[in-house]
Write an enzyme that holds these catalytic residues in place. Structure first.
Site, mmCIF file in Angstrom:
data_model
loop_
_atom_site.group_PDB
_atom_site.id
_atom_site.type_symbol
_atom_site.label_atom_id
_atom_site.label_comp_id
_atom_site.label_asym_id
_atom_site.label_seq_id
_atom_site.Cartn_x
_atom_site.Cartn_y
_atom_site.Cartn_z
ATOM 1 N N ARG A 226 -0.980 8.870 2.041
ATOM 2 C CA ARG A 226 -2.368 9.318 1.945
ATOM 3 C C ARG A 226 -2.552 10.826 1.989
ATOM 4 N NH1 ARG A 226 -5.491 4.838 5.723
ATOM 5 N NH2 ARG A 226 -5.081 3.076 4.363
ATOM 6 N N HIS B 212 -10.979 9.743 8.043
ATOM 7 C CA HIS B 212 -10.762 8.299 8.141
ATOM 8 C C HIS B 212 -10.057 7.861 9.418
ATOM 9 C CE1 HIS B 212 -10.133 4.232 6.728
ATOM 10 N NE2 HIS B 212 -8.823 4.347 6.833
ATOM 11 N N HIS C 246 -8.990 9.619 4.177
ATOM 12 C CA HIS C 246 -8.733 8.565 3.202
ATOM 13 C C HIS C 246 -9.017 9.150 1.821
ATOM 14 C CE1 HIS C 246 -8.581 4.773 1.121
ATOM 15 N NE2 HIS C 246 -8.180 4.192 2.240
ATOM 16 N N ARG D 56 -0.333 8.623 9.416
ATOM 17 C CA ARG D 56 -0.264 7.171 9.586
ATOM 18 C C ARG D 56 0.128 6.479 8.285
ATOM 19 N NH1 ARG D 56 -4.654 2.700 9.287
ATOM 20 N NH2 ARG D 56 -5.660 4.245 7.980
ATOM 21 N N GLU E 100 0.840 -1.190 0.000
ATOM 22 C CA GLU E 100 0.000 0.000 0.000
ATOM 23 C C GLU E 100 0.877 1.243 0.000
ATOM 24 O OE1 GLU E 100 -2.697 -0.396 3.289
ATOM 25 O OE2 GLU E 100 -3.833 -2.004 2.342
#
Length: 524
Positions: free
Chosen positions: A288, A349, A241, A384, A114
């Site tokens: 992100r 998110h 997100h 994160r 990811e």
């Protein structure tokens, strides 16, 4: 009514349940959740859980470095090392509890990659990893004789010296937690006394109008600890997100996992053009915060309300195999993701900040631990890294369990806590006041305290929230306590914390991006 437990666990996600399982052989455990066991952020986590398992190509140092980079070098390296190095052992324990991670034909973990990860290291179960973990832990929890589950129970306040009439200053080392006031499904408020209390109440997504979180994520644990004068940190770092399914009216928004971009998904504007090359060399696999700001910029510049995620170039059967739930959800809306682009837009998110804890998951309040999204361990820093949250929860639940087990025999109940007092209050008859205020809080936060901020936006948000705060406190003082008004108070409390800590950070860093302080390239 007064109930006594060795361990009081408030929250039923991976953090709360894994802690409960780790301490249950030592004493009686109360596991409190405000709806049912399934409704936790963990249940909705699609992508997976990060851990170094393929030692042929991966190692701890790579995972540590990826986490530090994603966190914009604000992460606490000791916390990062703790999580990364302890992850494989906690994966083994999850498997021993029945969690089934996908494997390839050779029997090795089928690892995803990811955004922000330099290697394939995301363990998963199709595209519903959180559901697999939640369901597996629930089965073990329900069989344990020492764990009592209290579904549809709501924690109103944690119990400290101020309930005994003792005045204590914020951040003093002398504050202790003795349990919590808990509301049952009939509205009765009981006193739960405990030797050890763990807050695992999840995040704050419901404070925003558009979120992927279940609507129970109203920041209850953070607000309770702050009101009890505990330390709360890094609240300005709210992760949006980049790719929530754009379907107006849905709340929460359906999540389109980041693993779909790791799988080869490409972001496009509404005219079909790729755009991530303008923002980052990692393209759609950038961290992100970068992807979310890029999407927002494209939407604002073009006047669009969403962009597209494209996996139509991938093998249709592989897509269905890897993402069956996303395929079915989109198909129910007339979107065949093997042939059609998926409309997506950013949504609130994940919270990187929260209740400040040390390496043993201890908060600034004695006998009170915090684990999971409601805590601030220092792992995430300014942002994160994808799939680091579930593993952080189990690693720190393990740390909290070990520390609390080492002191539990020396702790006693605080017996002279007064019962909840609602004398002079009346039942709230105008629910419309609360529901309207909840909507207004969401609008304020999404409009002014979102992906892009400024001093002017934050001041306007503060002024607007002040009005709702005064109205709500007045209503709370004269009304019988209810879950709805308590949640609203918590949302306002959390909104203030996000704004105040955003105002205090005089730089653009990680997830906190402000027009008044353009980002400066940091040395790595």
């Amino acid at each position: 009514m007064v109930q006594r437990f060795d361990f009081l666990v408030i929250g039923s996600g991976i953090a709360g349940m894994s802690f409960a399982l780790k301490v249950a052989n030592k004493g009686k455990v109360a596991l409190v959740c405000k709806t049912n066991l399934e409704e936790a952020n963990t249940y909705f986590a699609q992508g997976g859980i990060a851990s170094v398992t393929n030692l042929i190509v991966d190692n701890f140092d790579k995972h540590i470095e990826d986490t530090m980079i994603a966190g914009d070098w604000l992460s606490d390296r000791a916390a990062v090392e703790k999580v990364v190095r302890n992850a494989p052992q906690q994966i083994k324990e999850l498997i021993s509890w029945g969690v089934d991670f996908d494997k390839d034909e050779k029997g090795n973990f089928d690892l995803h990659r990811e955004g922000g990860h330099s290697e394939f290291r995301i363990l998963h179960h199709k595209d519903n990893t959180g559901t697999e973990i939640q369901d597996s832990l629930i089965k073990v929890i329900q069989k344990h004789p020492n764990i009592t589950v209290f579904e549809n129970h709501f924690a109103i306040e944690i119990l400290t010296q101020h309930h005994l009439g003792v005045t204590v200053a914020r951040q003093t080392p002398d504050i202790q937690c003795y349990g919590a006031y808990i509301m049952d499904p009939d509205g009765n408020i009981d006193t739960f006394l405990s030797k050890v209390t763990l807050i695992a109440t999840g995040g704050v997504g419901a404070v925003y109008q558009t979120t992927t979180n279940p609507l129970v994520a109203t920041g209850d644990g953070i607000a309770m600890v702050y009101r009890a004068k505990g330390t709360v940190k890094d609240m300005e770092f709210v992760q949006f997100h980049p790719t929530a399914l754009y379907h107006p009216g849905d709340r929460p928004s359906f999540l389109i996992t980041e693993a779909m971009r790791g799988y080869g998904g490409v972001l496009r504007t509404l005219d079909g053009k790729e755009f991530m090359q303008k923002y980052d060399k990692r393209l759609s696999l950038a961290p992100r915060d970068i992807v979310a700001r890029a999407i927002k910029n494209e939407m604002d510049t073009r006047g669009d309300d969403h962009v597209y995620l494209d996996v139509t170039h991938k093998d249709p059967e592989e897509t269905k195999k890897h993402f069956p739930n996303i395929y079915e959800k989109c198909l129910s809306l007339g979107i065949d993701i093997t042939k059609d682009y998926i409309p997506v837009a950013p949504a609130a998110h994940y919270l990187c900040g929260g209740i400040k804890v040390d390496l043993d998951a201890r908060s600034s309040i004695d006998r009170l631990y915090a684990v999971g999204e409601c805590s601030c361990t220092g792992l995430h820093g300014g942002n994160r890294l994808a799939s680091n949250s579930l593993i952080e929860a189990v690693v720190y639940a393990d740390a909290a369990a070990k520390h609390s087990l080492s002191i539990i025999d020396s702790l006693e109940y605080q017996e002279n806590i007064p019962q909840w007092n609602d004398e002079g209050t009346t039942s709230l008859e105008e629910m419309v006041l609360i529901t309207q205020s909840v909507k207004e809080v969401g609008q304020i936060m999404s409009t002014y305290v979102g992906i892009v901020r400024s001093d002017l936006r934050l001041k306007r948000a503060w002024d607007r929230l002040d009005i709702i705060y005064e109205e709500t406190e007045s209503l709370f003082k004269r009304s019988v306590a209810s879950k709805d008004i308590c949640e609203l108070r918590n949302m306002i409390n959390v909104g203030y914390l996000i704004m105040r800590q955003a105002i205090e950070r005089k730089e653009s860093r990680g997830l906190h991006y402000t027009l008044d302080y353009p980002p400066v390239k940091k040395e790595q």
